[in-house]
Design an enzyme around this catalytic site. Structure first.
Site, mmCIF file in Angstrom:
data_model
loop_
_atom_site.group_PDB
_atom_site.id
_atom_site.type_symbol
_atom_site.label_atom_id
_atom_site.label_comp_id
_atom_site.label_asym_id
_atom_site.label_seq_id
_atom_site.Cartn_x
_atom_site.Cartn_y
_atom_site.Cartn_z
ATOM 1 N N ASP A 148 0.836 -1.202 0.000
ATOM 2 C CA ASP A 148 0.000 0.000 0.000
ATOM 3 C C ASP A 148 0.870 1.252 0.000
ATOM 4 O O ASP A 148 1.972 1.235 -0.536
ATOM 5 C CB ASP A 148 -0.943 -0.037 1.207
ATOM 6 C CG ASP A 148 -2.280 0.602 0.914
ATOM 7 O OD1 ASP A 148 -2.298 1.813 0.639
ATOM 8 O OD2 ASP A 148 -3.311 -0.094 0.963
ATOM 9 N N HIS A 220 -3.972 6.019 3.202
ATOM 10 C CA HIS A 220 -4.608 4.802 2.688
ATOM 11 C C HIS A 220 -4.010 3.543 3.313
ATOM 12 O O HIS A 220 -4.731 2.658 3.792
ATOM 13 C CB HIS A 220 -4.448 4.782 1.171
ATOM 14 C CG HIS A 220 -5.260 3.739 0.466
ATOM 15 N ND1 HIS A 220 -4.800 2.468 0.227
ATOM 16 C CD2 HIS A 220 -6.506 3.799 -0.074
ATOM 17 C CE1 HIS A 220 -5.728 1.779 -0.429
ATOM 18 N NE2 HIS A 220 -6.774 2.573 -0.625
ATOM 19 N N SER A 540 -11.310 -0.709 -1.188
ATOM 20 C CA SER A 540 -10.053 -0.683 -0.440
ATOM 21 C C SER A 540 -10.282 -0.966 1.032
ATOM 22 O O SER A 540 -9.403 -1.492 1.708
ATOM 23 C CB SER A 540 -9.377 0.687 -0.580
ATOM 24 O OG SER A 540 -8.753 0.834 -1.819
#
Length: 761
Positions: A148, A220, A540
């Site tokens: 990520d 994220h 996600s």
């Protein structure tokens, strides 16, 4: 009468009085109703219907002398967006009367709750006493590799309290030092962190990497990794919403971060390098919430790298993409990975609107502050109510503006936020806001029915006023889950003959850790706010839920292959919502979600622990599938990396726990045959009988219809044929095959889909 007689009489009288009081005392109940039972000819809106029900209870349960000692029977809130129902003060007797009302679904006492993560572990029925959590020791010593944007190592979610003070011997990774990232930042929870940016630099030779380390600059990666395996954190919230104890799905698993996403670019070469290193380091699960669109399997870095992971026994969990609700938009439709769709949660964020006449309506909001909106003037002016002009609103009277439903809710919120009005009530039937959030002004969203009530009050009252209470969170929203509007749909463009996605997991408005130096919310047009925890939506967010469950299953069943773990999650997934109706599709309102949107259904961790039967597959099985395509030998070799595999038994019929066939514009009848092998992983001998629901317009043939297993790990084979016809309306029809254990508790379900052949644009 003697003294003792008087005392006895006193206590006897007191006893009966207490019984009377106990039976009359009212408590606050949240009541769920089936709105389809509302007589449309008798009631203009749900509030009137709920009020009439409470009024009827008053007539059926006359007030006794004891009743006057307590709060009166009254209706507090009516719900129409977060759930269908109301809150009321009820005595036990009145509750029993209510249960006999048409449309009654359920009722439970209002209570103070402690929330776990985004409430998703509770929503998934994970329990500290039984099921997958204790069976897997909460994922202890399972290593989850997250590919990520990096990690914020100081986050409370990555502290190592309650972790066993050693690192698994299989771990070969490291904590790589870099800019603002020392190796001491790793611990027994965050056991590794690496970063890969050579691809970015190669593509941009003069680039300066702003954060040349595994430290997250996007948020994220911190969010996804803490969702999968974050530790326990008390008091986590998003500006007061979803407040409680944050924890990952596998809270005692180890985390290793592989940073491959950069502010300066995102390149396949870096992604490949990160996955490659994760495999080498010895991770058990790889979680990757990204994908590559419109590429064949042999050019997809995730397909290529995940094949190697699968060979090593690593479960590879990936996101389906956020380009729904159109068909054929899915990425990561790779036969050997777990492809995860996103669904909603049974939780909503609220702003309680109280009108000057006492009527209370629960609206939807995530305004990130405890704004004081008490007895403000309520303004409804047709000149202003479009709420689409800052110039007009600049002359608006001081107060809360009512904004009409004109079909552009987010634009209206932006205009109100940039104006000088005190706040707004937005009337809208746009359901996307309930999945994506975003309220930057003191305001709340209500549906058109409640909107009519508010407008009528504003127009009929001489001095209309309103109060709004923010930062409220409600649970038990029905129906939930639903397939998210944004979740990408199958069929998979890269390999359509395997039904994708595989499963659905919570993805809408998920709370998890975030980086503290970036904006997570906004007030007005120029006030940015930060938070250690953020609520965001997407596949996600769904992917790491599934990754965490895969880690738990790996801990409970270390001998299971990645295909076995995926099979267990798919065949035990729940196709029903919390109303016990088929899961709905928010991308196609009033329709049930097809397996092309939700896969086999909502993942059910506890049932996956003991699936009864599994559909297993070996690396050679996947090679047989690749050999059945029109790929060249070199293209296949790109994926398999070895010539040791044989193409002598090429077959497109992979041993997969789902079925899909395609039609074109022709209406001619077609038949497709499948063969499957199932392995008994139950505790000994078992007999299973098939229950088949054929897709509309199709016929299913199954041989045999009964499977008999003499012992654990025994295998049995069956054949299934689908006879179907095409149509010119591009309709997706679907059914299921369920193997039901006789005298047992196992049901093993596989979806069956008849789909139009979708050509990717």
């Amino acid at each position: 009468m003697g003294l003792f007689g008087c005392v006895n009489l006193f206590f006897l009288s007191l006893f009966f009085l207490l019984i009377q009081i106990s039976s009359s005392e009212r408590s606050t109940y949240i009541v769920h109703m089936d709105k389809s039972h509302m007589p449309k000819t008798s009631f203009n809106n749900h509030h009137h219907w709920y009020s009439s029900i409470v009024d009827s209870i008053k007539h059926k349960s006359p007030t006794s002398e004891a009743d006057h000692r307590f709060k009166p029977l009254s209706l507090f809130y009516t719900y129409d967006n977060a759930l269908h129902g109301f809150t009321a003060n009820l005595s036990p007797k009145e509750l029993e009367t209510l249960k006999k009302s048409p449309g009654f679904v359920s009722a439970y006492r209002d209570k103070i709750v402690t929330i776990d993560t985004t409430h998703t572990p509770e929503f998934l029925s994970l329990s500290t006493s039984t099921g997958l959590w204790p069976a897997s020791k909460y994922g202890e010593n399972v290593i989850v590799g997250v590919v990520d944007s990096g990690v914020w190592p100081e986050s409370e979610s990555f502290k190592d309290h309650d972790m066993t003070p050693y690192i698994p011997a299989k771990w070969k990774g490291t904590c790589e030092e870099g800019q603002e990232f020392n190796s001491s930042l790793c611990n027994f929870k965050l056991i590794g962190a690496r970063f890969f940016n050579k691809g970015v630099i190669a593509a941009n030779p003069n680039v300066t990497i702003s954060m040349n380390s595994a430290r997250d600059t996007m948020g994220h990666g911190t969010h996804t990794s803490s969702t999968a395996a974050g530790n326990y954190v008390s008091g986590a919230s998003y500006f007061g919403y979803a407040k409680g104890v944050a924890r990952g799905i596998a809270p005692l698993a180890r985390v290793a971060m592989y940073k491959v996403l950069w502010d300066e670019g995102r390149y396949a070469s870096d992604v490949l390098a990160g996955i490659d290193q994760a495999i080498a380091d010895g991770v058990d699960v790889i979680s990757i919430s990204m994908g590559f669109d419109e590429v064949p399997l042999y050019e997809d870095p995730i397909a290529i790298a995940s094949f190697a992971a699968m060979e090593k026994g690593v479960v590879f969990s990936s996101s389906a993409g956020n380009f729904g609700p159109s068909l054929g938009t899915l990425h990561n439709g790779i036969p050997w990975v777990l492809t995860v769709a996103a669904g909603t949660i049974d939780r909503s964020f609220a702003g309680t609107i109280t009108l000057g006449n006492g009527l209370t309506i629960v609206g939807w909001t995530m305004f990130p502050a405890s704004a004081i909106v008490e007895n403000f003037p309520l303004v409804y002016n047709k000149t202003l109510s479009s709420c689409n002009s800052s110039d007009l609103l600049s002359n608006a009277p001081s107060g809360i503006i009512i904004c009409d439903n004109i079909g552009s809710l987010y634009d209206q919120i932006d205009v109100i936020s940039s104006s000088k009005v005190l706040g707004a009530i937005f009337i809208s039937n746009d359901t996307q806001i309930y999945e994506l959030g975003g309220v930057t002004c003191p305001g709340a969203v209500i549906g058109p029915e409640n909107g009519s009530t508010v407008i009528q009050y504003a127009e009929s009252s001489g001095t209309p006023s309103v109060s709004i209470k923010f930062q409220q969170t409600f649970f038990g929203t029905k129906p939930a889950p639903a397939a998210a509007v944004y979740t990408s749909r199958g069929p998979s463009p890269s390999y359509p003959s395997i039904l994708k996605p595989d499963i659905m997991a919570p993805g809408s408005l998920v709370l998890a850790a975030w980086i503290p130096n970036s904006q997570t919310a906004q007030i007005g047009s120029n006030v940015a706010l930060s938070s250690d925890y953020n609520i965001i939506s997407g596949t996600s967010m769904a992917c790491p839920h599934a990754s965490g469950i895969a880690a738990l299953l790996k801990g409970a069943h270390p001998e299971w292959s990645p295909a076995a773990i995926r099979s267990a999650m798919m065949t035990t997934a729940n196709p029903l919502d919390n109303n016990q109706n088929p899961i709905g599709d928010n991308g196609h309102i009033f329709e049930f979600a097809s397996p092309l949107a939700m896969g086999s259904g909502q993942v059910d961790p506890n049932r996956a622990l003991d699936p009864g039967l599994i559909y297993d597959a070996t690396p050679q099985d996947y090679v047989n599938l690749l050999c059945s395509t029109n790929f060249t030998q070199k293209q296949i070799l790109t994926i398999t990396r070895s010539k040791a595999y044989s193409c002598s038994n090429s077959s497109s019929d992979l041993n997969y726990p789902s079925f899909i066939v395609f039609y074109d514009n022709s209406t001619a009848s077609k038949t497709q045959n499948f063969e499957r092998i199932v392995t008994n992983v139950g505790d000994g001998a078992a007999t299973y009988t098939a229950a088949v629901v054929a897709p509309n317009g199709a016929r299913i043939s199954l041989v045999p219809s009964t499977l008999v297993f003499g012992k654990k790990y025994e295998k049995q084979k069956y054949s299934l044929s689908i006879e179907y016809q095409g149509n010119k309306r591009d309709i997706v029809s679907f059914g299921s095959l369920v193997w039901v254990e006789e005298k047992g508790n196992h049901t093993v379900r596989s979806p069956i889909v008849v789909s139009p052949l979708v050509v990717s644009s």
